[in-house]
Design a protein around this motif. Structure first.
Motif, PDB file in Angstrom:
ATOM      1  N   GLU A 259      -9.128  -6.109  -2.691  1.00  0.00           N
ATOM      2  CA  GLU A 259      -9.213  -4.535  -2.948  1.00  0.00           C
ATOM      3  C   GLU A 259      -7.924  -4.028  -3.118  1.00  0.00           C
ATOM      4  OE1 GLU A 259     -11.806  -2.466  -0.350  1.00  0.00           O
ATOM      5  OE2 GLU A 259     -12.720  -4.378   0.156  1.00  0.00           O
ATOM      6  N   LEU A 260      -6.995  -4.619  -2.466  1.00  0.00           N
ATOM      7  CA  LEU A 260      -5.403  -4.170  -2.431  1.00  0.00           C
ATOM      8  C   LEU A 260      -5.084  -4.239  -4.027  1.00  0.00           C
ATOM      9  CD1 LEU A 260      -3.124  -2.827  -1.493  1.00  0.00           C
ATOM     10  CD2 LEU A 260      -2.383  -4.565  -0.473  1.00  0.00           C
TER      11      LEU A 260
ATOM     12  N   LEU B 228       0.761  -1.142  -0.086  1.00  0.00           N
ATOM     13  CA  LEU B 228      -0.237   0.067   0.180  1.00  0.00           C
ATOM     14  C   LEU B 228       0.923   1.219  -0.195  1.00  0.00           C
ATOM     15  CD1 LEU B 228      -3.012   1.091  -0.013  1.00  0.00           C
ATOM     16  CD2 LEU B 228      -2.693   0.938   2.359  1.00  0.00           C
TER      17      LEU B 228
ATOM     18  N   ASP C  44      -8.798   4.282   3.877  1.00  0.00           N
ATOM     19  CA  ASP C  44      -9.682   3.241   4.359  1.00  0.00           C
ATOM     20  C   ASP C  44      -9.031   1.937   4.289  1.00  0.00           C
ATOM     21  OD1 ASP C  44     -12.577   2.178   4.802  1.00  0.00           O
ATOM     22  OD2 ASP C  44     -12.000   1.127   3.170  1.00  0.00           O
ATOM     23  N   LEU C  45      -8.366   1.783   3.106  1.00  0.00           N
ATOM     24  CA  LEU C  45      -7.411   0.273   3.209  1.00  0.00           C
ATOM     25  C   LEU C  45      -6.521   0.098   4.396  1.00  0.00           C
ATOM     26  CD1 LEU C  45      -6.897  -0.330  -0.525  1.00  0.00           C
ATOM     27  CD2 LEU C  45      -8.256  -1.738   1.101  1.00  0.00           C
ATOM     28  N   TRP C  46      -5.760   1.236   4.659  1.00  0.00           N
ATOM     29  CA  TRP C  46      -4.718   1.304   5.587  1.00  0.00           C
ATOM     30  C   TRP C  46      -5.310   0.788   7.068  1.00  0.00           C
ATOM     31  CZ3 TRP C  46      -3.499   3.878  10.175  1.00  0.00           C
ATOM     32  CH2 TRP C  46      -2.044   3.643  10.629  1.00  0.00           C
TER      33      TRP C  46
ATOM     34  N   LEU D   9      -9.546  -8.094   1.425  1.00  0.00           N
ATOM     35  CA  LEU D   9      -8.623  -7.144   1.463  1.00  0.00           C
ATOM     36  C   LEU D   9      -7.682  -7.270   0.169  1.00  0.00           C
ATOM     37  CD1 LEU D   9      -7.925  -6.289   5.297  1.00  0.00           C
ATOM     38  CD2 LEU D   9      -8.988  -4.679   3.471  1.00  0.00           C
TER      39      LEU D   9
ATOM     40  N   ARG E 277      -9.448   6.154  -0.489  1.00  0.00           N
ATOM     41  CA  ARG E 277      -9.663   4.778  -0.700  1.00  0.00           C
ATOM     42  C   ARG E 277      -8.512   4.214   0.008  1.00  0.00           C
ATOM     43  NH1 ARG E 277     -10.051   0.956  -5.836  1.00  0.00           N
ATOM     44  NH2 ARG E 277     -10.495  -0.995  -4.959  1.00  0.00           N
ATOM     45  N   HIS E 278      -7.333   4.613  -0.108  1.00  0.00           N
ATOM     46  CA  HIS E 278      -6.131   4.163   0.597  1.00  0.00           C
ATOM     47  C   HIS E 278      -6.065   4.245   2.036  1.00  0.00           C
ATOM     48  CE1 HIS E 278      -3.766   4.897  -3.476  1.00  0.00           C
ATOM     49  NE2 HIS E 278      -4.756   3.983  -3.757  1.00  0.00           N
TER      50      HIS E 278
ATOM     51  N   ARG F   4      -8.183  -0.544   7.688  1.00  0.00           N
ATOM     52  CA  ARG F   4      -8.876  -1.997   7.790  1.00  0.00           C
ATOM     53  C   ARG F   4      -7.719  -2.950   7.815  1.00  0.00           C
ATOM     54  NH1 ARG F   4     -12.061  -2.248   2.229  1.00  0.00           N
ATOM     55  NH2 ARG F   4     -12.502  -4.398   3.165  1.00  0.00           N
ATOM     56  N   ILE F   5      -6.325  -2.500   6.892  1.00  0.00           N
ATOM     57  CA  ILE F   5      -5.400  -3.626   7.233  1.00  0.00           C
ATOM     58  C   ILE F   5      -4.932  -3.490   8.660  1.00  0.00           C
ATOM     59  CG2 ILE F   5      -2.997  -4.092   6.389  1.00  0.00           C
ATOM     60  CD1 ILE F   5      -3.642  -2.932   3.676  1.00  0.00           C
TER      61      ILE F   5
END
Length: 408
Positions: free
Chosen positions: A355-356, A283, A313-315, A352, A310-311, A317-318
């Motif tokens: 999505e990544l 990421l 949000d991903l961060w 995840l 979006r990144h 969630r990771i």
């Protein structure tokens, strides 16, 4: 308050806490500090053994990883969780957690012989005879013998109890007939551990045995399957009167289901220590590439702003996945089994990962198609993540029934 991910793909020790978000673990969990002596020791070794970039071509990439496995093993950095008597360090799950994070942060691949190291080796320690342990464990640890897993079949994937591959004892050998599929990197394996029926007329979980079958023999044909990504990671394995020595049975004859369930627990437990750090590093790389594309005018500022939201949000969630993995490591260290918690890890990771993969492809826009290995590869490759180790649908059923107590 959380911190947004750093743009560095190889964070310095001082930046590691920012990338990993150590503070989100919470005061109720035992600390694994960034200056932990184990981290410092392994980080120092990694700095003294730098790796060049991985080859893109698959055969060269596998050879590269096997050489890296042997380099790690030579200095005792493989199989840390194995007992000392079998060549490991007897490390607990929290140490394993730190080990995989440091490998990811250094940009180094994991040891290559995962099916042997993570799956069969530990299962042999539980169910195998002393003769089998002496025969196979040293080669697994050193990386001298590569393994693959012969479980899934064309009509027995998530429903593993439906396997049809059969083995008959003829004299001092098992004669094995059947077909396996989705066998990861089977074309590079020296040995296959095969779940098959050894009791005639048996059904479902009964009458199964876990056999070790040499791959290099006339009765074994391994054919690679080309995927949508262009890789050939998976294989079909055809067993036509393949032979295995009588004593190469992991556990009791007819009790293969118990051995297989032990193996799955090791798989889901170890998977919980390996994935989140690599996601965070990837990421961070996406952020860097997005910035480069925006500077070059290949991505509009509006699209870049949307991607960064979006990144973030991903961060977050990771980080949630990391916390889930860390709790699993704490459970394992205290002697508790993962149970259905392993299904939660698998489910969260699989979704995840997809999505990544999409984020990697979208960060660079159309310019990715002009690269030597275009960035859509990541998106295509990660589509299978919600199938690995049991589909997301299967994992949701396990969580519903065994954690939430819902009816079947």
């Amino acid at each position: 308050m959380t911190t947004s991910p750093t743009a560095s793909t190889s964070p310095a020790p001082g930046g590691t806490a920012t990338l990993l978000g150590h503070h989100v673990l919470g005061p109720e969990l035992p600390a694994v500090p960034y200056d932990h002596p184990f981290r410092a020791e392994f980080r120092g070794w990694l700095q003294q053994h730098p790796l060049g970039p991985e080859p893109l071509e698959q055969d060269a990439r596998i050879a590269h990883r096997r050489a890296w496995h042997r380099e790690l093993a030579a200095d005792g950095w493989v199989g840390l969780h194995w007992p000392v008597e079998h060549g490991g360090r007897g490390a607990d799950a929290l140490t394993q957690f730190m080990y995989y994070e440091e490998l990811a942060l250094a940009g180094a691949p994991e040891p290559a012989n995962t099916p042997g190291l993570i799956l069969l080796g530990p299962t042999l320690m539980v169910h195998g005879t002393e003769e089998l342990k002496k025969r196979f464990l040293p080669g697994i640890l050193a990386g001298d013998e590569a393994w693959c897993q012969g479980f899934s079949e064309p009509d027995a994937g998530s429903d593993l109890a439906a396997v049809r591959t059969r083995a008959e004892l003829v004299g001092d050998e098992w004669v094995v007939n059947g077909q396996k599929i989705w066998t990861t990197f089977g074309q590079y394996a020296d040995l296959v551990f095969v779940l098959c029926r050894t009791t005639p007329g048996s059904e479902r979980h009964r009458g199964l045995s876990l056999l070790v079958v040499p791959a290099d023999q006339p009765g074994v044909t391994i054919r690679a399957i080309k995927q949508i990504s262009g890789d050939e990671e998976f294989c079909e394995v055809f067993l036509d009167d393949a032979r295995a020595p009588r004593d190469w049975v992991v556990g009791e004859v007819g009790q293969g289901w118990a051995a297989a369930m032990t193996l799955f627990q090791f798989e889901r437990g170890d998977q919980g220590y390996t994935d989140h750090a690599r996601m965070l590093v990837r990421l961070a790389g996406v952020e860097r590439r997005l910035a480069e594309s925006e500077t070059a005018g290949l991505v509009s500022s509006v699209r870049a702003a949307t991607a960064r939201a979006r990144h973030r949000d991903l961060w977050v969630r990771i980080q949630g996945l990391r916390l889930l993995n860390y709790r699993g490591a704490v459970l394992a260290t205290s002697g508790e089994g993962l149970g259905a918690v392993g299904s939660m890890t698998n489910l969260v990771w699989g979704e995840l990962e997809k999505e990544l993969g999409a984020a990697v492809a979208e960060a660079v826009g159309a310019c990715g198609l002009r690269a030597g290995r275009h960035d859509t590869h990541e998106r295509l490759h990660t589509r299978a993540a919600s199938i690995y180790s049991g589909t997301s649908e299967i994992q949701r059923n396990i969580i519903a029934e065994r954690l939430l107590g819902l009816p079947r």
